[in-house]
Design a protein around this motif. Sequence first.
Motif, short mmCIF file in Angstrom:
data_model
loop_
_atom_site.label_atom_id
_atom_site.label_comp_id
_atom_site.label_asym_id
_atom_site.label_seq_id
_atom_site.Cartn_x
_atom_site.Cartn_y
_atom_site.Cartn_z
N GLY A 297 10.44 17.91 23.82
CA GLY A 297 11.21 17.95 22.88
C GLY A 297 11.98 19.08 22.74
N ASP A 298 12.59 19.47 21.50
CA ASP A 298 13.39 20.76 21.42
C ASP A 298 12.82 21.85 21.64
OD1 ASP A 298 12.48 19.22 19.08
OD2 ASP A 298 13.38 20.81 17.89
N VAL A 299 13.09 22.85 22.49
CA VAL A 299 12.69 24.20 23.06
C VAL A 299 13.78 25.20 22.14
CG1 VAL A 299 12.30 25.98 24.49
CG2 VAL A 299 11.78 23.55 25.04
N LEU A 300 13.25 25.78 21.15
CA LEU A 300 14.00 26.76 20.53
C LEU A 300 13.79 28.12 20.77
CD1 LEU A 300 16.02 26.91 17.68
CD2 LEU A 300 13.86 27.36 16.44
N VAL A 301 14.70 28.81 20.96
CA VAL A 301 14.38 30.31 21.18
C VAL A 301 15.39 31.29 20.55
CG1 VAL A 301 14.82 31.92 23.14
CG2 VAL A 301 13.76 29.95 23.74
N TRP A 302 14.76 32.13 19.72
CA TRP A 302 15.58 33.14 19.01
C TRP A 302 15.56 34.62 19.79
CZ3 TRP A 302 13.02 37.24 16.48
CH2 TRP A 302 13.78 37.99 15.65
N VAL A 303 16.42 35.22 19.83
CA VAL A 303 16.33 36.58 20.41
C VAL A 303 17.26 37.62 19.70
CG1 VAL A 303 18.18 36.19 22.22
CG2 VAL A 303 16.49 37.70 22.55
N ALA A 304 16.49 38.96 19.42
CA ALA A 304 17.17 39.99 18.85
C ALA A 304 17.43 41.07 19.83
CB ALA A 304 16.50 40.39 17.71
N LEU A 305 18.73 41.65 20.03
CA LEU A 305 18.84 42.59 21.13
C LEU A 305 19.06 43.99 20.30
CD1 LEU A 305 21.10 40.52 23.30
CD2 LEU A 305 18.91 40.78 23.84
#
Lengths: 355, 142
Positions: A297-305
């Motif tokens: 299914g949908d793999v969601l990635v959130w990243v903050a740099l």
Amino acid sequence: MPVGPVHAGIIEPGHFRFTAQGETVVRLEERLGYTHKGIDRLMRGSSIARGAELAQRTSGDSTVAYGWAYAQAVEAALEVTPPPRAVWLRAIMAELERLANHLNDIGAICNDAAFALMLAQCGTLREQVMRAADAVFDHRFMRDVILPGGVARDIDAAGRALLERLVHDIARDFEPLVDLYDNTPSLLARTVGTGILPCDLAAQFAAGGYVGRASGRDFDTRRDLPHAPYDKLVFEVPLRSDGDVNARIWIRIEETRQSLNLLGQLLKPLPDGNVLAPITPPKERREGLGIVEGFRGDVLVWVALDGHGRISRCHMRDPSWFQWPLLEAAIEDNIIADFPLCNKSFNCSYSGVDL
Amino acid sequence: MRNPLLKALIRKPLTEAGPADGDLAELGRTLERETRSRLGRSLAIRQVDAGSCNACELEIQATANPCYDLDRFGLHFVASPRHADILLVTGPVTRNMEVALRRTYDAMPNPKWVVAAGDCAIDGGALPAAMRCLTAAMRLSP
Ligand code: SF4
């Protein structure tokens, strides 16, 4: 009845508590967290490259999906567009991964219904996919090939020919197995009507992948949130509403066919050019989001740099987050002996959820 | 049913020959000699995932597929630690798996060996000892 965390087979650890009346399960409670490695914490303060490494080791079977979603998130944060050839190669890898996992699952589910022939046959097909991946991308799980900005490895004419041959061979050998499944009543007797997941629950929990699509939730990020190269490809998203183990197998069978077709399309007009765009860490805080359709299914990635080229926070949401609770619902009123069958037909990730 | 079974009868076996020479073959011969003299039978392996990313499991499962067919070398996987000679550990041994792993080890009869599979179990690999992971061998050795 407690089961786990160490199970009989070669699988991931998790603890299940069944409340049964005779043989019938009236309630199942899942306790997870045994593979908790602190990946969210390890991400904090990591460099962008190290983050890619960690992302691809979060749930091994979805290595490519995680790598791609992470790369998308970083690219969104940095406003970088990966070269078209790199995106194309990523899609080839993603479809290979889907192919390998679906083949493995179809065999393993049938094996849990004591039909070992299917596992042996599907196992050899999967092995062909893994070997091709190893030959072309230098790693059986295609790990560390996707980098933020592009891909680390290009393929040559020989690699393309090898993959074309693979697609041809699998397409030829897979159909007799589908017939075999469809014409074995003793196997169908186990899968049809077992572990039914009601459509309204699938919708409420926003279940993705084959779990959602076998229970009427018509969603696929490749079609509904199209990104390159899927916006230029032709494919169908299979959908069923019966929601049982059989339906989840059929969704996998259909998706296997679609992936073979997609690979055929992807291998034809491979765009020219380089495969890696330079990445310059930002001087200020940035955030980005990436979403990729993995086999589950949908793999969601959130990243903050942060402003020094480091990750300040990153969270990767596995599709299994929404599927684990549904397994508890699907197993209700089934017999305990059918739990392996139901569990395998969901095939949720432990490692991806425990983080 | 008929079709794949018939095909299996007439075509060559899918299983590939084991390594004939080189280090791997040498290792195989040593292993065979040792297990024969110490146990007098084949080796039973109990695999425990102590926090792996699940790719290790997939690869260990793959050793049983028709191409490799590990059983023919006298190595087979068992469900119960009571039947096992070898504890095969994958993953960096998370804190939450420590007790379960220890109990599995304790449940095995003597003589027993522990084998770490994959970078994670050997030295923490890419999922390092930073947070709460310790290497398998370290934890279990007396
Ligand atoms: S060694 Fe670690 S990262 Fe590598 S496949 Fe095994 S569990 Fe995954």
